[in-house]
Design a protein around this motif. Structure first.
Motif, PDB file in Angstrom:
ATOM      1  N   ASP A  60       0.858  -1.183   0.000  1.00 17.22           N
ATOM      2  CA  ASP A  60       0.000   0.000   0.000  1.00 17.22           C
ATOM      3  C   ASP A  60       0.893   1.232   0.000  1.00 17.22           C
ATOM      4  O   ASP A  60       2.106   1.131   0.173  1.00 17.22           O
ATOM      5  CB  ASP A  60      -0.907  -0.028   1.241  1.00 17.22           C
ATOM      6  CG  ASP A  60      -2.051   0.983   1.179  1.00 17.22           C
ATOM      7  OD1 ASP A  60      -2.294   1.555   0.097  1.00 17.22           O
ATOM      8  OD2 ASP A  60      -2.699   1.189   2.221  1.00 17.22           O
ATOM      9  N   SER A  61       0.278   2.364  -0.165  1.00 12.74           N
ATOM     10  CA  SER A  61       0.979   3.643  -0.067  1.00 12.74           C
ATOM     11  C   SER A  61       0.453   4.385   1.138  1.00 12.74           C
ATOM     12  O   SER A  61      -0.621   4.065   1.662  1.00 12.74           O
ATOM     13  CB  SER A  61       0.730   4.477  -1.326  1.00 12.74           C
ATOM     14  OG  SER A  61       1.192   3.804  -2.464  1.00 12.74           O
ATOM     15  N   GLY A  62       1.169   5.403   1.543  1.00 15.96           N
ATOM     16  CA  GLY A  62       0.693   6.251   2.620  1.00 15.96           C
ATOM     17  C   GLY A  62      -0.391   7.195   2.136  1.00 15.96           C
ATOM     18  O   GLY A  62      -0.639   7.317   0.929  1.00 15.96           O
ATOM     19  N   TYR A  68      -3.723   3.861   2.271  1.00 16.53           N
ATOM     20  CA  TYR A  68      -4.182   3.724   3.650  1.00 16.53           C
ATOM     21  C   TYR A  68      -3.063   3.294   4.605  1.00 16.53           C
ATOM     22  O   TYR A  68      -3.309   3.064   5.773  1.00 16.53           O
ATOM     23  CB  TYR A  68      -5.337   2.715   3.712  1.00 16.53           C
ATOM     24  CG  TYR A  68      -6.529   3.182   2.920  1.00 16.53           C
ATOM     25  CD1 TYR A  68      -7.472   4.016   3.497  1.00 16.53           C
ATOM     26  CD2 TYR A  68      -6.689   2.811   1.593  1.00 16.53           C
ATOM     27  CE1 TYR A  68      -8.568   4.467   2.773  1.00 16.53           C
ATOM     28  CE2 TYR A  68      -7.775   3.258   0.863  1.00 16.53           C
ATOM     29  CZ  TYR A  68      -8.712   4.089   1.446  1.00 16.53           C
ATOM     30  OH  TYR A  68      -9.780   4.545   0.722  1.00 16.53           O
ATOM     31  N   ASP A  69      -1.862   3.156   4.085  1.00 12.22           N
ATOM     32  CA  ASP A  69      -0.697   2.756   4.882  1.00 12.22           C
ATOM     33  C   ASP A  69      -0.915   1.414   5.586  1.00 12.22           C
ATOM     34  O   ASP A  69      -0.536   1.224   6.731  1.00 12.22           O
ATOM     35  CB  ASP A  69      -0.336   3.846   5.894  1.00 12.22           C
ATOM     36  CG  ASP A  69       1.125   3.758   6.324  1.00 12.22           C
ATOM     37  OD1 ASP A  69       1.929   3.119   5.607  1.00 12.22           O
ATOM     38  OD2 ASP A  69       1.467   4.314   7.382  1.00 12.22           O
ATOM     39  N   ASN A  73       5.246   0.095   0.927  1.00  9.93           N
ATOM     40  CA  ASN A  73       5.148   0.452  -0.490  1.00  9.93           C
ATOM     41  C   ASN A  73       6.203  -0.338  -1.275  1.00  9.93           C
ATOM     42  O   ASN A  73       7.039  -1.034  -0.700  1.00  9.93           O
ATOM     43  CB  ASN A  73       5.256   1.969  -0.681  1.00  9.93           C
ATOM     44  CG  ASN A  73       6.601   2.531  -0.248  1.00  9.93           C
ATOM     45  OD1 ASN A  73       7.640   1.898  -0.413  1.00  9.93           O
ATOM     46  ND2 ASN A  73       6.587   3.735   0.315  1.00  9.93           N
TER      47      ASN A  73
END
Length: 178
Positions: A60-62, A68-69, A73
């Motif tokens: 996921d991404s921040g 949604y962290d 990543n």
């Protein structure tokens, strides 16, 4: 929970497993083992569950990138893969040499300038930079034995070598038919 085996006991078991695996490899016709990772992006969230064999790693991404962290990543997963491979390669080398290790830790660091990947600056690098690794150990091992282990790490670690000696990567884009 306490470990079932000490690291030294594990290395003895690993030495036996490596010897048996090398024997099987010598008996078979030469053939590389296929590797595969797939991602099917989750609609609505953009979460990226990465499937490798029967395993799933959530990427996921921040929030700054709309995520949604909920997981590392992709650049962080690159460092994670490198740390894992360095650790595994070090264990294999230590097992082969019957090194008396009681603890082994690997840290990989780097940095990323998102201005490059987000096309904000043509001067900023896109790929992670300043990659470094540190192997920390405890045990009855000499400095020269660890220097030799490091030299072999840099000769035998597949993920480290993929970064140091990049391979050609062919890509394509395919339409998914409804």
């Amino acid at each position: 929970m306490a470990p079932i085996w000490s690291l030294r006991e594990f290395l003895a078991r690993k030495r036996q497993a490596l010897a048996a695996f090398r024997a099987r490899l010598r008996e078979q016709p030469p053939a590389p083992t296929p590797l595969r990772a797939t991602v099917s992006v989750a609609a609505g969230t953009g979460l990226r569950p990465v499937r490798v064999r029967d395993h799933t790693v959530l990427s996921d991404s921040g929030p700054a990138l709309g995520g949604y962290d909920l997981g590392p990543n992709a650049p962080e997963l690159l460092l994670a893969a490198m740390a894992s491979c360095i650790a595994h390669s070090a264990l294999a080398i230590a097992a082969d040499r019957e090194l008396a290790l009681d603890d082994l830790q690997v840290e990989v660091t780097g940095q990323i300038d998102y201005r490059g990947a987000m096309a904000v600056s043509d001067e900023a690098p896109i790929a992670p930079t300043d990659l470094r690794y540190t192997v920390r150990y405890r045990g009855e091992v000499s400095d020269s034995e660890m220097a030799a282990l490091q030299a072999d790490l840099e000769r035998l670690c597949p993920v480290l070598l993929a970064v140091l000696q990049p391979q050609a990567l062919r890509g394509q884009v395919e339409r998914i038919e409804a």
